[in-house]
Design a protein around this motif. Sequence first.
Motif, PDB file in Angstrom:
ATOM      1  N   ALA A  53      -6.409   8.469  -4.443  1.00  0.00           N
ATOM      2  CA  ALA A  53      -5.097   9.060  -4.199  1.00  0.00           C
ATOM      3  C   ALA A  53      -4.026   8.131  -4.751  1.00  0.00           C
ATOM      4  N   PRO A  54      -2.966   8.727  -5.345  1.00  0.00           N
ATOM      5  CA  PRO A  54      -1.826   7.911  -5.723  1.00  0.00           C
ATOM      6  C   PRO A  54      -1.090   7.446  -4.476  1.00  0.00           C
ATOM      7  N   ALA A  55      -0.477   6.279  -4.551  1.00  0.00           N
ATOM      8  CA  ALA A  55       0.200   5.743  -3.367  1.00  0.00           C
ATOM      9  C   ALA A  55       1.484   5.026  -3.740  1.00  0.00           C
ATOM     10  N   TYR A  56       2.388   4.982  -2.771  1.00  0.00           N
ATOM     11  CA  TYR A  56       3.550   4.095  -2.863  1.00  0.00           C
ATOM     12  C   TYR A  56       3.256   2.929  -1.942  1.00  0.00           C
ATOM     13  N   PHE A  57       3.251   1.705  -2.494  1.00  0.00           N
ATOM     14  CA  PHE A  57       2.847   0.546  -1.705  1.00  0.00           C
ATOM     15  C   PHE A  57       3.674  -0.661  -2.134  1.00  0.00           C
ATOM     16  N   LYS A  58       4.483  -1.147  -1.217  1.00  0.00           N
ATOM     17  CA  LYS A  58       5.301  -2.344  -1.447  1.00  0.00           C
ATOM     18  C   LYS A  58       6.081  -2.293  -2.767  1.00  0.00           C
TER      19      LYS A  58
ATOM     20  N   ILE B 234       4.616   5.806 -14.620  1.00  0.00           N
ATOM     21  CA  ILE B 234       5.203   6.958 -13.962  1.00  0.00           C
ATOM     22  C   ILE B 234       5.904   7.858 -14.967  1.00  0.00           C
TER      23      ILE B 234
ATOM     24  N   PHE C 254       4.078   2.053  -7.529  1.00  0.00           N
ATOM     25  CA  PHE C 254       3.216   3.223  -7.517  1.00  0.00           C
ATOM     26  C   PHE C 254       1.836   2.787  -7.992  1.00  0.00           C
TER      27      PHE C 254
ATOM     28  N   PRO D 184       1.262  12.716 -10.290  1.00  0.00           N
ATOM     29  CA  PRO D 184      -0.107  12.210 -10.222  1.00  0.00           C
ATOM     30  C   PRO D 184      -0.852  12.766  -9.001  1.00  0.00           C
ATOM     31  N   THR D 185      -2.114  13.040  -9.163  1.00  0.00           N
ATOM     32  CA  THR D 185      -2.917  13.512  -8.027  1.00  0.00           C
ATOM     33  C   THR D 185      -4.229  12.759  -7.985  1.00  0.00           C
TER      34      THR D 185
ATOM     35  N   LYS E 284      -5.166   4.338  -5.239  1.00  0.00           N
ATOM     36  CA  LYS E 284      -5.998   3.760  -4.172  1.00  0.00           C
ATOM     37  C   LYS E 284      -7.291   4.559  -4.066  1.00  0.00           C
TER      38      LYS E 284
ATOM     39  N   ASP F 175       6.690  13.867   4.908  1.00  0.00           N
ATOM     40  CA  ASP F 175       7.729  12.858   5.061  1.00  0.00           C
ATOM     41  C   ASP F 175       8.924  13.489   5.768  1.00  0.00           C
TER      42      ASP F 175
END
Lengths: 83, 132
Positions: A50-55, A7, A58, A12-13, A61, A79
């Motif tokens: 796509a970038p993701a926030y997961f658990k 990060i 970063f 990120p895109t 996916k 959001d």
Amino acid sequence: MEEEEKIGCARPTGGPVGETATEKTEEKDNLITEVPKMIKVGQKAPDFTAPAYFKGKFVGKKLSEYLGKWVVLCFYPGDFTFV
Amino acid sequence: MSIDSVFVHKMWNDHELSKMVSGGIPFPMLSDAGGKVGTVYGIYDDAAGVETRGRFIIDPDGVVQGFEVLTPPVGRNVSETLRQIQAFQLVRNSKGSEATPSGWKPGKMTLKPGPDLVGKVWEIWKTDQAFE
């Protein structure tokens, strides 16, 4: 398995993967413009990354990682948009 | 998926959603800066610069089985989404030999389309069953 992304300050895109389906439309003045095709049921869902926030992490996916599973893909205006 | 960055997703999860859902959001919160993916899916609102409430059910072959798109102020019905997935799974498992009538839920009768059923649905299925 997904790798955790490094990060930095650059945002990120992701985006569509592979060719995007378009239709040629003939306009009255004979200009040909390409318009995006609407999704149709019974046809393949366009793949994307796509970038993701997961658990807590970063990660990156890709839709096609989920072949073999049922997927619910939800879009929303933003959001903190209440509902 | 929304146009927000993953950083904002983290803040929303940590400061609000984790207070509604124990442990926080259990699925990936995807970021679509610029609405590129939303545009391909036909739900990006160019004028507002945001994605509308589009919901797509995608089967194990990557095929779109259903979608619904709502304008921002109205929330979705998650139970209805789950019901639809259960119906699509039943149809898939039956290899298309069964169909789920209006209002079908797991455990309720299905229909077996074929020459014998043409014009006879009224004999075995009543409209009240759509509301049960």
